[in-house]
Design a protein around this motif. Structure first.
Motif, PDB file in Angstrom:
ATOM      1  N   ARG A  35       0.657  -1.246  -0.077  1.00 36.60           N
ATOM      2  CA  ARG A  35      -0.087  -0.114   0.091  1.00 36.60           C
ATOM      3  C   ARG A  35       0.840   1.191  -0.058  1.00 36.60           C
ATOM      4  NH1 ARG A  35      -5.367  -1.615   0.905  1.00 36.60           N
ATOM      5  NH2 ARG A  35      -5.640  -3.427   2.017  1.00 36.60           N
ATOM      6  N   THR A  36       2.079   1.303   0.708  1.00 40.62           N
ATOM      7  CA  THR A  36       2.834   2.436   0.788  1.00 40.62           C
ATOM      8  C   THR A  36       3.561   2.690  -0.530  1.00 40.62           C
ATOM      9  OG1 THR A  36       3.413   1.948   3.071  1.00 40.62           O
ATOM     10  CG2 THR A  36       4.926   3.401   2.013  1.00 40.62           C
ATOM     11  N   SER A  37       3.766   1.355  -1.070  1.00 39.23           N
ATOM     12  CA  SER A  37       4.410   1.579  -2.719  1.00 39.23           C
ATOM     13  C   SER A  37       3.160   2.319  -3.500  1.00 39.23           C
ATOM     14  CB  SER A  37       4.659   0.225  -3.388  1.00 39.23           C
ATOM     15  OG  SER A  37       5.046   0.316  -4.361  1.00 39.23           O
ATOM     16  N   GLY A  38       2.030   1.967  -3.436  1.00 39.21           N
ATOM     17  CA  GLY A  38       1.135   2.636  -4.115  1.00 39.21           C
ATOM     18  C   GLY A  38       0.922   4.220  -3.986  1.00 39.21           C
ATOM     19  N   MET A  39       1.027   4.237  -2.608  1.00 38.44           N
ATOM     20  CA  MET A  39       0.831   5.635  -2.117  1.00 38.44           C
ATOM     21  C   MET A  39       2.039   6.805  -2.734  1.00 38.44           C
ATOM     22  SD  MET A  39      -0.621   5.677   1.744  1.00 38.44           S
ATOM     23  CE  MET A  39       0.475   4.391   2.438  1.00 38.44           C
ATOM     24  N   ILE A  40       2.949   6.256  -2.826  1.00 40.25           N
ATOM     25  CA  ILE A  40       4.387   6.612  -3.173  1.00 40.25           C
ATOM     26  C   ILE A  40       4.060   6.983  -4.754  1.00 40.25           C
ATOM     27  CG2 ILE A  40       6.666   6.583  -3.843  1.00 40.25           C
ATOM     28  CD1 ILE A  40       7.061   5.267  -1.083  1.00 40.25           C
ATOM     29  N   GLU A  41       3.540   5.865  -5.485  1.00 44.36           N
ATOM     30  CA  GLU A  41       3.338   6.039  -6.938  1.00 44.36           C
ATOM     31  C   GLU A  41       2.171   6.786  -7.120  1.00 44.36           C
ATOM     32  OE1 GLU A  41       2.521   3.040 -10.670  1.00 44.36           O
ATOM     33  OE2 GLU A  41       2.776   2.370  -8.800  1.00 44.36           O
ATOM     34  N   ARG A  42       1.404   6.934  -6.418  1.00 44.00           N
ATOM     35  CA  ARG A  42       0.186   7.792  -6.551  1.00 44.00           C
ATOM     36  C   ARG A  42       0.468   9.327  -6.553  1.00 44.00           C
ATOM     37  NH1 ARG A  42      -5.453   8.177  -3.488  1.00 44.00           N
ATOM     38  NH2 ARG A  42      -6.340   9.694  -4.592  1.00 44.00           N
ATOM     39  N   VAL A  49      -2.920   5.509 -10.888  1.00 45.05           N
ATOM     40  CA  VAL A  49      -2.672   4.454 -10.175  1.00 45.05           C
ATOM     41  C   VAL A  49      -3.848   3.646  -9.578  1.00 45.05           C
ATOM     42  CG1 VAL A  49      -1.363   3.473  -8.022  1.00 45.05           C
ATOM     43  CG2 VAL A  49      -0.187   5.376  -9.482  1.00 45.05           C
ATOM     44  N   LEU A  50      -4.952   4.216  -9.254  1.00 50.52           N
ATOM     45  CA  LEU A  50      -5.769   3.505  -8.822  1.00 50.52           C
ATOM     46  C   LEU A  50      -6.746   2.816  -9.777  1.00 50.52           C
ATOM     47  CD1 LEU A  50      -7.233   6.430  -6.640  1.00 50.52           C
ATOM     48  CD2 LEU A  50      -5.913   4.606  -5.969  1.00 50.52           C
ATOM     49  N   ASP A  51      -6.374   2.816 -11.119  1.00 52.90           N
ATOM     50  CA  ASP A  51      -7.007   2.100 -12.061  1.00 52.90           C
ATOM     51  C   ASP A  51      -6.143   0.586 -12.298  1.00 52.90           C
ATOM     52  OD1 ASP A  51      -8.917   3.956 -12.738  1.00 52.90           O
ATOM     53  OD2 ASP A  51      -7.565   5.001 -14.145  1.00 52.90           O
ATOM     54  N   ARG A  52      -5.334   0.515 -11.565  1.00 54.49           N
ATOM     55  CA  ARG A  52      -4.512  -1.005 -11.651  1.00 54.49           C
ATOM     56  C   ARG A  52      -5.169  -2.027 -10.857  1.00 54.49           C
ATOM     57  NH1 ARG A  52       1.574  -0.539 -12.662  1.00 54.49           N
ATOM     58  NH2 ARG A  52       2.131   1.434 -13.261  1.00 54.49           N
ATOM     59  N   ALA A  53      -5.417  -3.069 -11.552  1.00 56.56           N
ATOM     60  CA  ALA A  53      -5.985  -4.301 -10.944  1.00 56.56           C
ATOM     61  C   ALA A  53      -5.773  -4.451  -9.506  1.00 56.56           C
ATOM     62  CB  ALA A  53      -5.834  -5.415 -11.597  1.00 56.56           C
ATOM     63  N   PHE A  58      -5.999  -3.939  -3.201  1.00 55.42           N
ATOM     64  CA  PHE A  58      -5.445  -3.413  -2.109  1.00 55.42           C
ATOM     65  C   PHE A  58      -5.070  -1.655  -2.215  1.00 55.42           C
ATOM     66  CE2 PHE A  58      -3.891  -8.003  -2.733  1.00 55.42           C
ATOM     67  CZ  PHE A  58      -4.312  -8.249  -1.676  1.00 55.42           C
ATOM     68  N   ALA A  59      -5.853  -1.197  -2.016  1.00 55.10           N
ATOM     69  CA  ALA A  59      -5.957   0.415  -2.284  1.00 55.10           C
ATOM     70  C   ALA A  59      -4.781   0.886  -1.618  1.00 55.10           C
ATOM     71  CB  ALA A  59      -7.252   1.081  -1.645  1.00 55.10           C
ATOM     72  N   PRO A  60      -4.244   1.924  -2.162  1.00 55.07           N
ATOM     73  CA  PRO A  60      -3.157   2.534  -1.464  1.00 55.07           C
ATOM     74  C   PRO A  60      -3.616   3.744  -0.680  1.00 55.07           C
ATOM     75  CG  PRO A  60      -3.341   3.337  -3.997  1.00 55.07           C
ATOM     76  CD  PRO A  60      -4.241   2.383  -3.706  1.00 55.07           C
ATOM     77  N   LYS A  61      -3.595   3.186   0.621  1.00 48.98           N
ATOM     78  CA  LYS A  61      -3.920   4.004   1.705  1.00 48.98           C
ATOM     79  C   LYS A  61      -3.386   3.680   2.962  1.00 48.98           C
ATOM     80  CE  LYS A  61      -8.137   0.982   2.641  1.00 48.98           C
ATOM     81  NZ  LYS A  61      -9.489   0.996   2.722  1.00 48.98           N
ATOM     82  N   VAL A  62      -3.751   4.434   4.110  1.00 47.22           N
ATOM     83  CA  VAL A  62      -3.255   4.184   5.454  1.00 47.22           C
ATOM     84  C   VAL A  62      -4.376   3.224   5.972  1.00 47.22           C
ATOM     85  CG1 VAL A  62      -2.709   4.915   7.800  1.00 47.22           C
ATOM     86  CG2 VAL A  62      -1.711   6.137   5.676  1.00 47.22           C
ATOM     87  N   ASP A  63      -4.135   2.039   6.379  1.00 51.08           N
ATOM     88  CA  ASP A  63      -5.105   1.108   6.991  1.00 51.08           C
ATOM     89  C   ASP A  63      -4.527   0.672   8.435  1.00 51.08           C
ATOM     90  OD1 ASP A  63      -3.427  -0.513   6.053  1.00 51.08           O
ATOM     91  OD2 ASP A  63      -4.869  -1.805   5.310  1.00 51.08           O
ATOM     92  N   TRP A  64      -5.125  -0.181   9.100  1.00 53.15           N
ATOM     93  CA  TRP A  64      -4.934  -1.138  10.128  1.00 53.15           C
ATOM     94  C   TRP A  64      -3.590  -1.537  10.231  1.00 53.15           C
ATOM     95  CZ3 TRP A  64      -3.917  -6.039  11.421  1.00 53.15           C
ATOM     96  CH2 TRP A  64      -4.495  -6.934  10.562  1.00 53.15           C
ATOM     97  N   GLU A  65      -3.331  -2.215   8.927  1.00 50.80           N
ATOM     98  CA  GLU A  65      -1.989  -2.891   8.868  1.00 50.80           C
ATOM     99  C   GLU A  65      -0.731  -1.901   8.691  1.00 50.80           C
ATOM    100  OE1 GLU A  65      -2.431  -5.321   5.469  1.00 50.80           O
ATOM    101  OE2 GLU A  65      -2.898  -7.101   6.615  1.00 50.80           O
ATOM    102  N   TRP A  66      -1.047  -0.770   8.024  1.00 54.07           N
ATOM    103  CA  TRP A  66       0.065   0.108   8.207  1.00 54.07           C
ATOM    104  C   TRP A  66       0.248   0.808   9.584  1.00 54.07           C
ATOM    105  CZ3 TRP A  66       1.474   5.307   8.195  1.00 54.07           C
ATOM    106  CH2 TRP A  66       2.427   5.746   7.471  1.00 54.07           C
TER     107      TRP A  66
END
Length: 166
Positions: A35-42, A49-53, A58-66
């Motif tokens: 998700r962090t990688s996705g946030m950086i890419e976003r 980036v949000l269009d990638r399957a 696994f949406a690039p966002k801060v969640d409970w695992e983060w």
């Protein structure tokens, strides 16, 4: 106070039970890195980036695992400071004895290892904590196989890297 592996293991087991009881979710953290990688890419590429399957699942966002990863970092730092064990060590003694004192080499090896662990955890559908703690707790055969492979490959590569015969 030194934390023996037995006390730490029991604490992780209780934490895992509480995670299932209170949130019906297993403990794991590799998705947080994805998700962090996705946030950086976003941040670099924008909303495309949000269009990638992958990021649809696994949406690039801060969640409970983060937040779990953040808590591990904060907890480890606080423990090291409180016990007086905190030290900045760029090249650990075992690595230095085998490969020399080169900081760039140590950083390159750490980066390569991190990338391989990230690829492996995504390929395996979870990391060592996800499979080793949560998956085995649920008696998932795939997690038991993954844990066996984690340990066997870790032991094998330690022997190969440090020149110790099994």
């Amino acid at each position: 106070m030194d934390w023996t592996p037995y006390i730490a293991g029991a604490g992780i087991g209780v934490l895992s039970w509480l995670a299932f009881l209170l949130s019906d979710r297993p403990i794991g953290c590799s998705t947080a890195y994805a998700r962090t990688s996705g946030m950086i890419e976003r941040a670099v590429r924008g909303k495309a980036v949000l269009d990638r399957a992958y990021y649809k699942q696994f949406a690039p966002k801060v969640d409970w695992e983060w937040m779990l990863v953040l808590g591990v970092v904060i907890g480890a730092g606080a423990t090291a400071l409180l016990t007086g064990a905190f030290a900045l060590v760029w090249v650990p003694p075992t690595f230095e004895a085998a490969f020399g004192p080169s900081v760039p080499l140590r950083l390159a090896v750490a980066l390569a290892g991190g990338v391989l662990m990230g690829i492996g955890s995504r390929w395996a559908g979870g990391c060592t904590s996800g499979h080793g703690i949560s998956g085995t707790l649920q008696l998932a055969l795939s997690s038991w196989v993954a844990v066996f492979v984690f340990f066997a490959s870790g032991i094998l590569f330690a022997f190969l890297l440090y020149g110790v015969a099994p």
